[in-house]
Write an enzyme that holds these catalytic residues in place. Structure first.
Site, short mmCIF file in Angstrom:
data_model
loop_
_atom_site.label_atom_id
_atom_site.label_comp_id
_atom_site.label_asym_id
_atom_site.label_seq_id
_atom_site.Cartn_x
_atom_site.Cartn_y
_atom_site.Cartn_z
N GLU A 54 0.98 -0.95 -0.21
CA GLU A 54 -0.25 -0.24 0.18
C GLU A 54 0.75 1.11 0.55
O GLU A 54 0.69 2.29 -0.62
CB GLU A 54 -0.78 -0.05 1.18
CG GLU A 54 -1.92 -1.12 0.97
CD GLU A 54 -3.09 -0.49 -0.49
OE1 GLU A 54 -3.10 0.21 -0.74
OE2 GLU A 54 -3.75 -2.17 -0.60
N TYR A 137 -7.07 7.00 4.00
CA TYR A 137 -6.68 5.95 2.70
C TYR A 137 -5.53 4.83 2.85
O TYR A 137 -6.71 3.55 3.41
CB TYR A 137 -6.58 6.23 1.45
CG TYR A 137 -5.72 4.99 0.60
CD1 TYR A 137 -6.95 4.89 -0.26
CD2 TYR A 137 -5.15 4.92 0.27
CE1 TYR A 137 -6.86 2.90 -0.69
CE2 TYR A 137 -4.58 3.78 -0.07
CZ TYR A 137 -5.52 2.58 -1.07
OH TYR A 137 -5.58 1.08 -1.32
N ASP A 155 -9.52 5.15 -2.98
CA ASP A 155 -8.37 5.91 -3.64
C ASP A 155 -9.07 6.22 -5.58
O ASP A 155 -10.34 6.81 -4.74
CB ASP A 155 -7.26 4.57 -4.07
CG ASP A 155 -8.20 3.78 -4.89
OD1 ASP A 155 -9.27 3.56 -5.67
OD2 ASP A 155 -7.48 2.99 -6.11
#
Length: 365
Positions: A54, A137, A155
């Site tokens: 990520e 996020y 996103d």
DNA sequence: CAGACGTGGTT
DNA sequence: TAACCAAGTCT
């Protein structure tokens, strides 16, 4: 036709909207991408891999991230290993991937998890959010994907999918809160992580910025923008203004088979990375002014200006670098804060790509 | 909030 | 080919 089917058909709209989470997961089970950081169906996910991927994927494409993810995982297989590594080693492995504050935060995060959490990632969104490099996020993404917490990360892909599904006229970033709410309605009772990854896959392969493949979309019956025929115009957002061209000079100074380099300041552009000596990078820079900022080698250096310029484009400004070269005598001292490194080992240095370009130009014919 | 923050892929 | 964009965060 049975009465039950007839009833469903009369209520088509609401039934379709409510079944979106299931439609999405069905599509995902058939079309999910196989990615290095993604556990196979049924396999247990590793929070370390989810976190590492990520961070790397922030503003960076899947294709670009792939090799970096594999390199990091091979060298540092878990958060303990990464937390014990030096920041310099991490920066060298990250070199070329860009947004270098991510690498500094990655290392700081590993150290924190090791020191404050016994090497175990927090398993709540709030806990994750406290760690360096993990924003709203990423906290949601890790919580959903690694811990199956019922939360929906949003996103760029999901913003696009949702803004089209609802034909949201409000521009970004103002529309973010509304998009977050609507995106959460796509969560079913379980499989939060798969729901999130399904939407991301959908956004990257079907609901693309240009020419989306709506006929293949599992949610196409119910998409407001598609019904209007202007899918490509979502999400609404103001065009960003281009940065002003900056110019400067880079100094490629060799001592036999060694090159003079230094380390940039910890913060700011290319923070903590290795560079060759450079002048300031300014709009309306003059070549002669740039040469005045050459490193002091006791006046022994004879400067040669290479033909042409090195161009590079950063997110917020384009850059033109004039290249000066010099070769100095053996045993010439490196100026304060600089050092000599063998040209043969430059590949292992924490050199950002703009510096690799400048060096290649300076050392080339 | 808007700007800083890299680089490469895609159209 | 010149934009536009990519699994954003930090200040």
């Amino acid at each position: 036709m049975s009465p039950a089917v007839a009833k469903i058909e009369r209520q088509e709209k609401p039934v379709v909207a409510e079944s979106r989470p299931a439609l999405l997961l069905d599509w995902y089970d058939r079309h999910r991408r196989r990615l290095p950081w993604r556990a196979a169906a049924g396999e247990r996910t590793d929070p370390y891999r989810v976190w590492l991927s990520e961070i790397m994927l922030q503003q960076t494409g899947v294709k670009t991230v792939g090799p970096y993810f594999e390199k990091f995982l091979a060298r540092w297989p878990d958060v303990t290993a990464l937390g014990r590594a030096s920041l310099d080693d991490v920066l060298r492995m990250w070199a070329g991937l860009g947004y270098y504050s991510r690498a500094r935060n990655l290392h700081a995060c590993a150290v924190t998890v090791l020191r404050d959490h016994a090497g175990v990632f927090p398993d709540t969104e709030e806990g994750l959010r406290q760690l360096p490099g993990i924003g709203p996020y990423t906290a949601k993404a890790i919580a959903a994907i690694a811990f199956d917490i019922r939360t929906m990360p949003v996103d760029g892909n999901i913003e696009r999918v949702v803004s089209r599904l609802y034909a949201i006229e409000e521009p970004l970033p103002q529309a973010k809160p509304r998009i977050q709410e609507l995106a959460a309605t796509l969560l079913g009772p379980s499989r939060a992580g798969d729901s999130a990854q399904a939407l991301m896959d959908l956004g990257s392969s079907i609901c693309t910025p240009k020419k989306p493949a709506c006929t293949l979309c599992p949610l196409n019956d119910d998409c407001s923008a598609r019904l209007r025929g202007d899918q490509e115009t979502f999400p609404r957002k103001a065009p960003k203004k281009p940065g002003m061209l900056r110019r400067g000079a880079a100094f490629i100074i060799t001592r036999g088979d060694e090159l003079l380099v230094r380390t940039r300041a910890e913060k700011g552009l290319l923070g903590g990375m290795t560079e060759v000596p450079v002048s300031d990078w300014l709009a309306r820079q003059d070549d002669k002014v740039a040469l005045e900022q050459a490193p002091d080698l006791n006046g022994v250096a004879r400067w040669h200006r290479k033909a042409g310029v090195v161009t590079h484009v950063f997110t917020h400004f384009p850059l033109e670098l004039v290249i000066y070269t010099a070769d100095v005598a053996a045993r010439t001292r490196a100026p304060e804060g600089m050092r000599w490194v063998p040209i043969a080992t430059l590949a292992d240095e924490a050199l950002p790509n703009v510096m690799r370009k400048a060096i290649a130009h300076g050392l080339g014919e």
